[in-house]
Design an enzyme around this catalytic site. Structure first.
Site, short mmCIF file in Angstrom:
data_model
loop_
_atom_site.label_atom_id
_atom_site.label_comp_id
_atom_site.label_asym_id
_atom_site.label_seq_id
_atom_site.Cartn_x
_atom_site.Cartn_y
_atom_site.Cartn_z
N GLU A 85 0.88 -1.17 0.00
CA GLU A 85 0.00 0.00 0.00
C GLU A 85 0.92 1.22 0.00
O GLU A 85 1.47 1.57 1.04
CB GLU A 85 -0.90 0.00 1.25
N CYS A 92 -2.07 9.70 2.57
CA CYS A 92 -1.63 9.12 1.29
C CYS A 92 -2.58 9.43 0.15
O CYS A 92 -2.15 9.58 -0.99
CB CYS A 92 -1.49 7.60 1.44
P1 NAD Z 1 8.23 4.84 4.81
O1 NAD Z 1 8.17 4.01 3.60
O2 NAD Z 1 9.39 5.72 5.02
O3 NAD Z 1 8.15 3.91 6.12
C1 NAD Z 1 7.14 2.94 6.30
C2 NAD Z 1 7.65 1.86 7.23
O4 NAD Z 1 8.78 1.24 6.64
C3 NAD Z 1 8.08 2.35 8.61
O5 NAD Z 1 7.63 1.43 9.59
C4 NAD Z 1 9.58 2.37 8.54
O6 NAD Z 1 10.21 2.10 9.76
C5 NAD Z 1 9.87 1.25 7.56
N1 NAD Z 1 11.10 1.49 6.79
C6 NAD Z 1 11.62 2.70 6.43
N2 NAD Z 1 12.76 2.52 5.71
C7 NAD Z 1 12.95 1.18 5.61
C8 NAD Z 1 13.94 0.37 5.00
N3 NAD Z 1 14.98 0.91 4.35
N4 NAD Z 1 13.82 -0.98 5.09
C9 NAD Z 1 12.78 -1.53 5.75
N5 NAD Z 1 11.82 -0.80 6.36
C10 NAD Z 1 11.90 0.53 6.30
O7 NAD Z 1 6.85 5.66 4.83
P2 NAD Z 1 6.37 6.76 5.87
O8 NAD Z 1 7.21 7.98 5.74
O9 NAD Z 1 6.21 6.16 7.21
O10 NAD Z 1 4.90 7.05 5.31
C11 NAD Z 1 4.66 7.93 4.24
C12 NAD Z 1 4.45 7.19 2.93
O11 NAD Z 1 3.49 6.15 3.10
C13 NAD Z 1 3.90 8.08 1.84
O12 NAD Z 1 4.48 7.76 0.60
C14 NAD Z 1 2.41 7.74 1.84
O13 NAD Z 1 1.76 8.04 0.62
C15 NAD Z 1 2.45 6.28 2.12
N6 NAD Z 1 1.19 5.81 2.68
C16 NAD Z 1 0.41 4.96 1.94
C17 NAD Z 1 -0.81 4.54 2.43
C18 NAD Z 1 -1.70 3.63 1.66
O14 NAD Z 1 -2.66 3.11 2.24
N7 NAD Z 1 -1.45 3.38 0.39
C19 NAD Z 1 -1.22 4.97 3.70
C20 NAD Z 1 -0.39 5.83 4.42
C21 NAD Z 1 0.82 6.24 3.92
#
Ligand code: NAD
Length: 483
Positions: A227, A261
């Site tokens: 997602e 998002c």
């Molecule tokens: P992110 O991808 O930075 O982090 C998400 C999760 O991944 C966190 O728990 C983080 O600790 C982990 N993570 C970060 N880097 C990682 C790595 N290198 N390896 C493994 N895990 C890692 O996202 P964010 O900043 O927390 O959230 C914002 C993003 O999420 C935006 O792009 C937003 O559009 C998206 N989002 C999507 C939805 C949806 O339902 N489609 C909902 C909410 C947010």
């Protein structure tokens, strides 16, 4: 810096013990095997335990949302807690039906057989979630995992430490770790988890990290639901109800102060109503958050930016746009210490402005005038497929044109963001904005394997077992035209 802002600063995220992660994952194997035979009643009882725990901790959930980034209490109720109740209610009403094997009629080749699809739990599940709706996007998928009969490990975001700590407490109080466990921590904790051979990973986050998750999953051929995010375009055509568009877009954009998002990322508005729309948008913002830009800062209904890095990232997008010639129509009030950026409307954006490339994920809203819808459709199709697309129009032809010639994870016509709340629709992206979907039965299926089963009595295919005869040869020849 005020007191509340200081409180936002001081909570470090706890970090899980990596050996403990591997130990709990191993423990969940027995649960996985036992839960294969679990009944709907047993699964619903687990979901009910979760719902009861959320209910018992409601005040703490509201407080954690405020401590992390001053999320308004009402928004915590509507966007964090309510969706969990909705998922659970849906499962309560329909889980028996979802779990039931579904018969399919035999094809001509399969005459003499019975066939059905059996829904089996995929096994051990991993849910990795982001910070913007930390509770909803962790416990919502957890309801689906429990409905499907999967023991689960959760890894919430390190950026909302108060909510993550509270979720860890709720999970500890509610489940044995061999059923559901939660590990807090930064990227290293995710990496340790991603090294393990889970049976399904449900990841919500950015497209960049989604690629890392998918690459890690590939090592074990673990299935994934991704997602992800993206720049959701919004179109307001010449026939649109401008006031309705302004009211719904300002609500969809500024809930969580743009950190959503599926928030409208940028707006294409027909030039014939552009000024009218801008006026309506400004009036709406004043109605929602206080009657001047200065007063918005005092509004209890505008969340803060999640941390200083993101405040700098968003204000950097604003500065870059202004330097390249963008014009501010409204807002442009930034307070780094308070992690505050006002709702800001921008126009005259040059194509090379960073804000036109990156997902904004904050309170900046580019407004782009257009004359020809073909131009807009072309721009949408030149960009990666978005998570959502919105169109305001009273013209069915325009709506049809946009819906048929573009692609997005989901869409709303004359509304914004509400498709997330529609439990009978799949919620997900497409390619760059995601793979697979969640919510309701779609969430149940994400964590279930659809096993194809054929039970045979007599089957035509027997005619093709060797040794081949004249009869089987004759049948083989007429088959392509007769099946
Ligand atoms: P992110 O991808 O930075 O982090 C998400 C999760 O991944 C966190 O728990 C983080 O600790 C982990 N993570 C970060 N880097 C990682 C790595 N290198 N390896 C493994 N895990 C890692 O996202 P964010 O900043 O927390 O959230 C914002 C993003 O999420 C935006 O792009 C937003 O559009 C998206 N989002 C999507 C939805 C949806 O339902 N489609 C909902 C909410 C947010």
């Amino acid at each position: 810096m005020n007191k509340a802002a200081q409180a936002l600063e001081t909570t470090p995220v706890a970090s899980a013990d990596h050996d403990e992660i591997r130990r709990i994952f191993a423990q969940q194997r027995d649960t996985m095997l036992a839960w294969r035979q679990s009944t709907a009643e047993e699964r619903l009882a687990r979901i009910q335990r979760l719902v009861d725990a959320v209910e018992a901790h409601t005040d703490e959930i509201v407080a954690a949302g405020a401590a992390d980034f001053r999320k308004p209490a009402e928004e915590v109720h509507i966007t964090e807690i309510l969706p969990i109740y909705m998922e659970a209610k849906d499962a309560k009403r329909h889980l028996k039906k979802w779990m039931k094997s579904k018969s399919v009629p035999p094809t001509r080749m399969m005459l003499g057989t019975k066939a059905y699809m059996q829904y089996e739990p995929k096994g051990r599940a991993l849910i990795i979630s982001p910070w913007n709706y930390p509770l909803n996007l962790s416990f919502g998928p957890l309801v689906s995992a429990l409905a499907a009969g999967c023991p689960t490990i959760l890894k919430p975001s390190e950026m909302t430490p108060n909510m993550s700590a509270l979720m860890a407490k709720i999970v500890r109080e509610t489940f044995d770790p061999s059923e559901v466990a939660l590990f807090e921590g930064e990227v290293d904790v995710s990496q340790t988890l991603l090294d393990l051979p889970f049976d399904h990973i449900f990841f919500t986050g950015s497209p960049q990290v989604g690629k890392i998750v998918m690459a890690a999953a590939a090592k074990h051929l673990t299935s994934v639901t991704l997602e992800l995010g993206g720049k959701s375009p919004t179109i307001i055509d010449e026939s649109a109800d401008v006031d309705l568009a302004a009211r719904t877009i300002m609500w969809g954009k500024y809930t969580n102060n743009g950190q959503t998002c599926i928030a409208p990322d940028h707006i294409y508005v027909h030039n014939s109503i552009r000024e009218k729309f801008v006026h309506a948008a400004v009036e709406t913002l004043k109605k929602y958050y206080g009657d001047s830009v200065e007063k918005h800062k005092e509004s209890p209904f505008l969340a803060r930016i999640v941390n200083h890095n993101h405040t700098h990232r968003i204000s950097g997008l604003l500065d870059d746009a202004k330097t390249r010639g963008a014009r501010v129509l409204y807002g442009d009030d930034v307070d780094h210490d308070d992690r505050y950026i006002a709702p800001t409307l921008l126009t005259d954006l040059p194509a090379d402005a960073k804000i036109m490339e990156e997902e904004i994920f904050g309170p900046l809203l580019p407004i782009i005038g257009y004359d020809d819808i073909d131009e807009v459709i072309g721009k949408i199709n030149d960009a990666p497929k978005p998570l959502a697309l919105y169109i305001w129009s009273k013209k069915d032809d325009n709506i049809r044109e946009v819906m048929q010639r573009t692609s997005s994870g989901g869409a709303c016509i004359n509304h914004a963001v509400v498709h997330f709340l529609h439990g009978n629709l799949p919620f997900g992206g497409v390619n760059n904005s995601g793979i697979g979907s969640g919510h309701g039965e779609f969430g149940f299926k994400a964590f279930s394997h659809e096993r194809a089963v054929v039970r045979t009595r007599f089957m035509m295919a027997r005619l093709f077992f060797p040794p081949y005869t004249k009869l089987s040869n004759a049948i083989i020849k007429i088959l392509p035209r007769s099946i």
